[in-house]
Structures are given as structure tokens and as C-alpha cells.
Design a protein around this motif. Structure first.
Motif, mmCIF file in Angstrom:
data_model
loop_
_atom_site.group_PDB
_atom_site.id
_atom_site.type_symbol
_atom_site.label_atom_id
_atom_site.label_comp_id
_atom_site.label_asym_id
_atom_site.label_seq_id
_atom_site.Cartn_x
_atom_site.Cartn_y
_atom_site.Cartn_z
ATOM 1 N N THR A 64 15.279 15.676 15.412
ATOM 2 C CA THR A 64 13.909 15.687 14.889
ATOM 3 C C THR A 64 12.983 14.793 15.701
ATOM 4 N N SER A 65 13.502 13.657 16.162
ATOM 5 C CA SER A 65 12.657 12.678 16.841
ATOM 6 C C SER A 65 12.119 13.163 18.179
ATOM 7 N N VAL A 66 12.717 14.195 18.780
ATOM 8 C CA VAL A 66 12.286 14.624 20.117
ATOM 9 C C VAL A 66 11.734 16.048 20.145
ATOM 10 N N VAL A 67 11.607 16.685 18.989
ATOM 11 C CA VAL A 67 11.023 18.035 18.969
ATOM 12 C C VAL A 67 9.620 18.008 19.564
ATOM 13 N N THR A 407 10.842 7.325 9.584
ATOM 14 C CA THR A 407 9.591 7.526 10.307
ATOM 15 C C THR A 407 9.314 9.018 10.461
ATOM 16 N N PRO A 408 8.166 9.505 10.002
ATOM 17 C CA PRO A 408 7.869 10.944 10.117
ATOM 18 C C PRO A 408 7.909 11.405 11.570
ATOM 19 N N CYS A 427 7.454 -6.138 21.105
ATOM 20 C CA CYS A 427 8.748 -5.631 20.667
ATOM 21 C C CYS A 427 8.617 -4.247 20.046
ATOM 22 N N PHE A 428 9.674 -3.486 20.213
ATOM 23 C CA PHE A 428 9.826 -2.231 19.472
ATOM 24 C C PHE A 428 11.197 -2.311 18.812
ATOM 25 N N ILE A 429 11.231 -2.378 17.475
ATOM 26 C CA ILE A 429 12.504 -2.453 16.778
ATOM 27 C C ILE A 429 12.868 -1.062 16.275
ATOM 28 N N LEU A 430 14.124 -0.663 16.520
ATOM 29 C CA LEU A 430 14.538 0.710 16.240
ATOM 30 C C LEU A 430 15.953 0.735 15.673
ATOM 31 N N SER A 431 16.239 1.736 14.850
ATOM 32 C CA SER A 431 17.627 1.995 14.469
ATOM 33 C C SER A 431 18.275 2.794 15.594
ATOM 34 N N THR A 432 19.505 2.453 15.925
ATOM 35 C CA THR A 432 20.167 3.052 17.083
ATOM 36 C C THR A 432 20.275 4.560 16.957
ATOM 37 N N ARG A 433 20.581 5.048 15.764
ATOM 38 C CA ARG A 433 20.794 6.487 15.588
ATOM 39 C C ARG A 433 19.491 7.277 15.652
ATOM 40 N N SER A 434 18.397 6.708 15.164
ATOM 41 C CA SER A 434 17.124 7.441 15.143
ATOM 42 C C SER A 434 16.305 7.225 16.413
#
Length: 510
Positions: A64-67, A407-408, A427-434
Motif C-alpha cells: 500500500t505504501s508504494v502504490v 498512516t493513510p 528525523c523521520f521515525i518509521l516502523s520497519t514493516r511499513s
């Protein structure tokens, strides 16, 4: 193609995809992350349209994140193709399917794994020319719903894209090959004993090594893989550093008490997978921050009238936990009958640091990085850790962005573009999977893993969000490991998987 020129190795990759199509074969484009698998695929689809008059329809399935990124890249590189982003609500998707079976409807449809499962019946109504599966490690299990759904689609050719074709076991790699070809073709190439060994998760590494030569023979017709070190000489180097973090007193107490408790020993001795996973999850939470186990109960002296606010902010929702209400100051008055204003929990920066050794190390590291002009990505497995990191970054005065599974999809591209374009965001904080797949975050030159994934391929995907084409600075990857803890075992297991991956994929020279 417009708005750019392919590099020589990308032209070679495009030619390989086109040659596979003309030979009636499927394949895996397994270039290392950051070498432009998306662009090579778009170029191949454009070549089929221009040179062979094969306009589609093609189906691209991606996380979904890269569509949105796929649609943007099509519009940039091949604007002559009619591309539809098959996303949105059920009603919006129904509108997109109007005229679905007519050739003029679209040349390329881009959608997500989730929507393939939801709308499989509708997707099966079209006969697709190319099925492109991005981040194909999502179908590494042939019993998964996604694998089964994609197998049901009527397609002429299949192309899998993944920078990590081998992750945990030969069985997962086998699932990808099985997706590309018939089971009979697989069985014809190996004896019954070899088939059994190949389709069984690896338990004996010595036995696995004996299969390596056979695996290389099997893979060679299906896979193309190039490494950055081989084809992208201008890409800056990346270096790896491990920071060992001591436990705070609170962490050590929680960790040792849990290990010593008889209930923990009973769960581990039972060898029931769910019980063991529960124990490991608890220990990992202690290593990340003890507040994940025992949240603090400080009371803020500031009264916040949420009802008077137009909308409660997302950060307040995540980071402030309402724990008490004040009593009315004067009994018997009108004010005494009104709902009292809430009192919120708000751990101070010093408390956050004092109780967590790993956060203390991170604080010193970020201060040094800020002073020397670096920008960083911070990855973690746990959304609740992102909440604590938000509190810490806000209290420290750092500007940051956040992305996780909630995150939509429409907002993710905006966040990525905003971070890359605005150096004020540190900083950009992210979950590894998303946030660890399919994103281009070359605005950062430092990657920090607050915790590690059991699967090293996931961390490899994440670190290459910064180390990819377009990066002009050396990239440094920091990994924070809590001393004398389960995290050291996770790191050791990950290194074993990486060595096996090198034997299976790297040594094949595909």
C-alpha cells in the motif's frame, strides 16, 4: 521513455525482462535495493507497447505504501500509458471498474495486496498481459492468502521484483519459484529426495549447503541480480556501526525478575510457539523501554480543556494518556456540575532517558549527528516505541516526521517528498514493516535501527531507503543493541541467515 535516461545496467535489465516475455518465461528481477527495479519494469512495459504494440492491460501489485509511487513513476517516465491507481473506498473502486473489460479502459492498473484479496472476483474478469508483483517477499509462503489469490489471476506472464529473494529459508525461495512455474516443472528437475529437502525449512545447515549447487542451477533461468558494488560505482559507500547499550536499573530489574519467575520458565519449557513468542516479546519491550511494560504515572500541573479545542491532535491522542480528573473547586456551584478538565500524563525528557539505557545512547548519538549536519531515519518494530520517540524528539526540540501502518496511503507520498525537500526536518521515525519498503528517503544520510528484525532482509530493505540512486553522501547505519539481552541473540541469528543468503544467492552470480 521521457524525463530521464536509463543507466547501462538498467537497459540490460529491461532487455532481460523483454527477452523473458518473448521466450514465454517468467522471472525474478532481484537487483539490490536502490538500483531502480521500478524504472526497469516501466521501461520494459513501454518497450512492449512501442515496439510490439502490446499495450496491456498489465497489473502491478505492490504494498500500500508504494502504490502512489508506482503511479507517479509511470506518469513521469511513460506518460503515454493510461495508468489507473486502483485504490479508495468500495464505492470509489466500483466507479474505477466502469468499462473494466474494454481495452481502452487502461493500460496499467496499480493496486495493493490487500485490495487483490478484497476484489479478486473483479480482477479475475480481465485477462492481464503482465502481472508485476513488487516486494515479492510478501508471497514467500505458498499457503498464504496473497499467494493463492495471485495464482488465480488470468495472466500471460509474471515478473517478481524483490531485493531480498532469500530471507529465512530455502522453502521461501522455493515458494517464489513455484509461483512462477508449474509444480510438475519443479518436480521434473529434482529427485524425490531432493524435492523433500528443498521444500522443508532448513534445520541442518550442512545439509542445506549440499543443495546449494542444485539451487544455483535451478535459479539461473529465472533470476537476474546485480549489486550496487558491481554496477553503481558512483553511489557513496555505506558503513555499519553497532552501539551496545547498557540497561538502566529499572530495565535490569524488570528483565531479571521476568527471567527468574516460575511462570516464565514454565512457558519456555512448554515449547509452545505462542508462549515462547510472548516471553520474547516481553523481553524485547524491556530492552526498548521499560515504560512499554510499566507506564509512568506523573501528573501534569497544566490543565487542558480538550472540549474547548476544535480537534484533539493526533500526537496528543498517541502520547498523552488521561489518567485523572480534578475535583470541582467549589461545591454547590454551577461549575461543580460541569465535567472537570482532564489531567494528562506527560513524562519528562529526563525521566524518559533515566529509565532507558538505549534511549540515553540514542540521545547522545542524535545530538552529535545534529551538530555535524546529518539527517536520520529511525526504524523500530513497535508502534508504541514510536510514541515514546515522539515524546523524546518533541521535548528535545527536534523537528521530525512519523510513518507507521496507520498512516493513510495518500499521505505517505506527501511525507516522503516533504522530508526529502525540507532539510529543517532532522528525523523521520518509521516502523520497519511499513516504512522499510519501496520508499525513497535520500534526504537522510544516517539510518538508526532502534531494534532489529528477526528477519535481516527486512532491515536490509529499510536501510536502503537512504542508500540508493540519488544519494550523494556516505550513508552510516547504526544498530542499537542492549547488552546481555535477547537482542544479542537476535543479531547472531540474523548474521547466520545473512551468511546462508550469501551462499544461496550471492555465490550464484546471477
Amino acid at each position: 521513455l521521457l524525463c530521464g535516461t536509463l543507466r547501462p545496467y538498467q537497459v540490460s535489465g529491461m532487455s532481460w525482462i523483454c527477452r523473458l516475455y518473448e521466450l514465454g518465461r517468467n522471472g525474478i528481477l532481484a537487483d539490490e535495493m536502490g538500483l531502480g527495479k521500478t524504472i526497469q519494469t516501466i521501461a520494459a512495459i513501454a518497450w512492449l507497447a512501442e515496439r510490439r504494440q502490446i499495450w496491456g492491460p498489465h497489473l502491478v501489485v505492490a504494498p500500500t505504501s508504494v502504490v502512489g509511487n508506482w503511479v507517479m513513476e509511470f506518469q513521469r517516465w511513460a506518460p503515454g500509458l493510461r495508468v489507473v491507481a486502483y485504490t479508495g473506498s468500495k464505492k470509489e473502486r466500483a466507479a474505477l471498474r466502469s468499462g473494466w473489460t474494454k481495452p481502452e479502459h487502461s493500460d496499467v492498473v496499480v493496486t495493493s495486496y490487500t485490495l487483490v484479496l478484497n476484489d479478486l472476483a473483479h480482477l479475475r474478469r480481465r485477462r492481464w498481459v503482465y502481472l508485476v508483483v513488487d516486494e515479492a517477499h510478501h508471497i514467500k509462503n505458498e499457503t498464504s492468502q496473497a499467494w493463492r489469490a495471485l495464482m488465480e489471476l488470468p495472466v500471460l506472464a509474471k515478473l517478481l521484483l524483490t531485493g531480498t529473494p532469500f530471507q529465512n529459508s530455502l522453502h521461501e525461495l522455493w515458494s517464489l519459484l513455484y509461483f512462477l512455474s508449474s509444480s510438475q516443472e519443479m518436480r521434473d528437475r529434482f529427485t524425490a529426495e531432493e524435492w523433500q529437502a528443498m521444500t522443508t525449512p532448513i534445520a541442518d545447515h550442512a545439509a542445506a549447503k549440499r543443495m546449494i549447487a542444485g539451487v544455483h542451477t535451478l535459479l539461473r533461468p529465472y533470476i537476474l541480480r546485480r549489486l550496487k558494488s558491481e554496477v553503481e560505482q558512483e553511489l557513496p559507500q555505506k558503513r555499519y556501526l553497532i552501539h551496545v547499550c547498557p540497561m538502566s536499573r529499572m530495565q535490569r530489574q524488570l528483565y531479571t525478575d521476568f527471567i527468574a519467575h516460575h511462570a516464565t520458565r514454565d512457558k519456555l519449557q512448554s515449547r509452545r510457539p505462542f508462549s515462547v513468542i510472548q516471553c520474547l516479546a516481553y523481553l524485547r519491550q524491556v530492552c526498548n523501554h521499560p515504560y512499554l511494560i510499566t507506564p509512568p504515572q506523573p501528573r501534569s500541573p497544566v490543565f487542558l480543556d480538550f472540549d474547548a479545542m476544535p480537534a484533539r491532535s493526533a500526537m496528543l491522542e498517541r502520547c498523552f494518556r488521561i489518567i485523572d480528573h480534578t475535583t470541582a473547586a467549589t461545591a454547590g456551584t454551577a461549575a461543580a456540575t460541569a465535567p472537570p478538565p482532564p489531567l494528562v500524563a506527560f513524562p519528562t525528557r529526563d525521566a524518559l532517558l533515566f529509565d532507558c539505557g538505549k534511549l540515553q545512547v540514542l540521545a547522545k548519538l542524535l545530538a552529535r549527528l545534529r551538530q555535524t549536519g546529518h539527517r536520520c531515519l529511525i526504524f523500530t518494530q513497535m508502534p508504541r516505541v514510536l510514541d515514546l520517540l515522539e515524546l523524546f524528539l518533541s521535548a528535545s526540540g527536534y523537528r521530525y516526521m512519523r510513518m507507521d501502518g496507520s498512516t493513510p496511503a495518500a499521505m505517505r507520498t506527501t511525507l516522503v517528498d516533504g522530508f526529502n525537500a525540507d532539510p529543517r526536518f532532522f528525523c523521520f521515525i518509521l516502523s520497519t514493516r511499513s516504512g522499510g519498503v519501496g520508499l525513497n528517503l535520500t534526504g537522510a544520510d544516517t539510518v538508526i535501527f532502534y531494534d532489529s528484525d528477526w528477519n535481516p532482509a527486512m532491515d536490509a530493505q529499510a536501510q536502503d531507503r537512504a542508500h540508493r540512486i540519488g544519494q550523494t553522501r556516505e550513508v552510516t547505519i547504526y544498530r542499537l543493541i542492549t547488552a546481555h539481552s535477547i537482542e544479542a541473540n537476535i543479531l547472531r541469528k540474523a548474521e547466520e541467515k545473512q551468511r546462508l543468503s550469501q551462499l544461496v544467492i550471492g555465490a550464484g552470480h546471477f
